[in-house]
Design a protein around this motif. Structure first.
Motif, PDB file in Angstrom:
ATOM      1  N   VAL A  81       2.626  11.660   8.166  1.00  0.00           N
ATOM      2  CA  VAL A  81       1.716  10.561   7.836  1.00  0.00           C
ATOM      3  C   VAL A  81       0.734  10.187   9.011  1.00  0.00           C
ATOM      4  CG1 VAL A  81       2.982   9.896   5.853  1.00  0.00           C
ATOM      5  CG2 VAL A  81       3.430   8.777   8.252  1.00  0.00           C
ATOM      6  N   ASP A  82      -0.075   9.267   8.907  1.00  0.00           N
ATOM      7  CA  ASP A  82      -1.252   8.806   9.894  1.00  0.00           C
ATOM      8  C   ASP A  82      -0.509   7.602  10.739  1.00  0.00           C
ATOM      9  OD1 ASP A  82      -2.960  10.622   9.337  1.00  0.00           O
ATOM     10  OD2 ASP A  82      -3.893   9.373   8.120  1.00  0.00           O
ATOM     11  N   ASP A  83      -0.855   7.315  11.854  1.00  0.00           N
ATOM     12  CA  ASP A  83      -0.414   6.146  12.924  1.00  0.00           C
ATOM     13  C   ASP A  83      -0.667   4.914  12.160  1.00  0.00           C
ATOM     14  OD1 ASP A  83       0.224   8.391  14.742  1.00  0.00           O
ATOM     15  OD2 ASP A  83      -1.490   7.484  16.146  1.00  0.00           O
ATOM     16  N   ASP A  84      -0.028   3.890  12.146  1.00  0.00           N
ATOM     17  CA  ASP A  84      -0.298   2.769  11.662  1.00  0.00           C
ATOM     18  C   ASP A  84      -0.672   2.675  10.397  1.00  0.00           C
ATOM     19  OD1 ASP A  84       0.193   1.570  14.337  1.00  0.00           O
ATOM     20  OD2 ASP A  84      -1.708   2.365  14.900  1.00  0.00           O
ATOM     21  N   SER A  85      -0.061   3.282   9.372  1.00  0.00           N
ATOM     22  CA  SER A  85      -0.519   3.552   8.074  1.00  0.00           C
ATOM     23  C   SER A  85       0.457   3.052   7.005  1.00  0.00           C
ATOM     24  CB  SER A  85      -0.815   5.043   7.670  1.00  0.00           C
ATOM     25  OG  SER A  85       0.297   5.807   7.842  1.00  0.00           O
ATOM     26  N   LYS A  90       2.804   0.032  10.132  1.00  0.00           N
ATOM     27  CA  LYS A  90       1.815  -0.873  10.455  1.00  0.00           C
ATOM     28  C   LYS A  90       2.187  -2.067  11.185  1.00  0.00           C
ATOM     29  CE  LYS A  90      -0.748  -0.455   5.944  1.00  0.00           C
ATOM     30  NZ  LYS A  90      -0.830  -0.836   4.797  1.00  0.00           N
ATOM     31  N   GLU A 141       0.870  -1.383   0.102  1.00  0.00           N
ATOM     32  CA  GLU A 141      -0.250   0.089   0.067  1.00  0.00           C
ATOM     33  C   GLU A 141       0.810   1.113   0.005  1.00  0.00           C
ATOM     34  OE1 GLU A 141      -3.469   0.532  -0.090  1.00  0.00           O
ATOM     35  OE2 GLU A 141      -3.683  -1.551  -0.534  1.00  0.00           O
ATOM     36  N   TYR A 142       1.692   1.381   1.058  1.00  0.00           N
ATOM     37  CA  TYR A 142       2.200   2.727   1.333  1.00  0.00           C
ATOM     38  C   TYR A 142       3.671   2.648   1.889  1.00  0.00           C
ATOM     39  CZ  TYR A 142       1.880   7.653   2.747  1.00  0.00           C
ATOM     40  OH  TYR A 142       2.023   9.148   2.738  1.00  0.00           O
TER      41      TYR A 142
END
Length: 292
Positions: free
Chosen positions: A108-112, A139, A51-52
């Motif tokens: 960036v967001d947590d756990d992403s 993640k 994903e990222y």
């Protein structure tokens, strides 16, 4: 995360352009090594597209683009506005964007994030804060790859002496490079890079940390190697500030010629092979509920 006063040595449009022009892209095996590691950790995926990804200290984006086929989206961040502008200018990948960041908090967001990479930039960072941010944004089972390439050996492209074997010039060559750092008054953190990030490995708390390494060779002429040396930011700072009578690159080139037995040949005719060692510090975020 990073000392902004230190990282500003990478500022300036001219420096960014020189850096982009004369720094070679990493060999494909760098991305392959990291992705093979990630696939082993993410055993519940098909291993084709993740994903990222976040690339910290991306510079002009040369290291970032190698990962484009493996991720739906990649963000490259750097504290240098000039480096980011150059990265945007040469970016041809639809799934990669570059963003200016102060380096203290990943945007960036947590756990992403599946993968955080940091190529040849970790010696400028606050490793404790870098680790904390990796723990926040990765993640569960996500990975971090901190890597650096170090010059190991130099030899003639066409060997004419049976004594000229791989490894025979390693100590001399690395001594010449360390003396070059001394000559340009390089910042002490550059010696951490020269020594292959052992200091950084020792300071990382994550108990999953482990080394991966491989060797790679690249052909140069001495004039091309001079161009690479001119892209070193501490060199440009030294030359602008001190304006020395003797150019430290001339001194380094003379030492390399002596090592190769090519003292009387012009730079463009001194053809050599330089061997690099690529060193990776690999970290994994454990499943939720366990300590980093």
């Amino acid at each position: 995360m990073a000392d902004s006063n230190l990282i500003r040595i990478y500022e300036g449009e001219k420096i960014a352009e020189i850096y982009s022009k004369h720094r070679y892209a990493y060999p494909p095996l760098v991305a392959e090594t990291i992705m093979n590691y990630l696939r082993k950790i993410y055993t519940n995926t098909d291993g084709n597209t993740f994903e990222y990804m976040l690339d910290v200290g991306c510079g002009t984006g040369r290291s970032t683009h190698a990962f484009s086929p493996f991720f739906k989206s990649i963000l490259g961040i750097d504290i240098s506005e000039a480096q980011i502008e150059q990265a945007k200018k040469i970016n041809e990948s639809d799934n990669i964007i570059f963003k200016l960041s102060d380096g203290h908090t990943f945007p960036v967001d947590d756990d992403s994030v599946d993968l955080v990479t940091c190529g040849a930039a970790a010696h400028w960072l606050d490793i404790k804060k870098f680790e904390e941010e990796c723990e926040r944004v990765l993640k569960p089972n996500g990975c971090c790859a901190i890597y650096i390439s170090t010059f190991q050996d130099v030899r003639n492209l066409v060997e004419t002496d049976d004594k000229m074997k791989p490894g025979s010039n390693s100590h001399v060559f690395r001594t010449c490079l360390r003396e070059f750092l001394d000559d340009i008054n390089a910042h002490e953190r550059n010696y951490i890079a020269h020594d292959g990030y052992q200091d950084i490995f020792d300071r990382i708390h994550n108990t999953s940390k482990e080394w991966l390494t491989f060797r790679h060779e690249r052909e140069y002429t001495l004039d091309k190697y001079r161009a690479y040396a001119r892209s070193i930011n501490d060199y440009n700072i030294f030359m602008n500030k001190e304006k020395p009578i003797v150019d430290p690159i001339d001194v380094l080139a003379k030492k390399i010629k002596k090592t190769l037995g090519k003292e009387n040949e012009p730079d463009e005719e001194v053809k050599m092979i330089i061997e690099y060692e690529y060193r990776f510090i690999m970290l994994t975020k454990p499943n939720t509920g366990t300590d980093w």
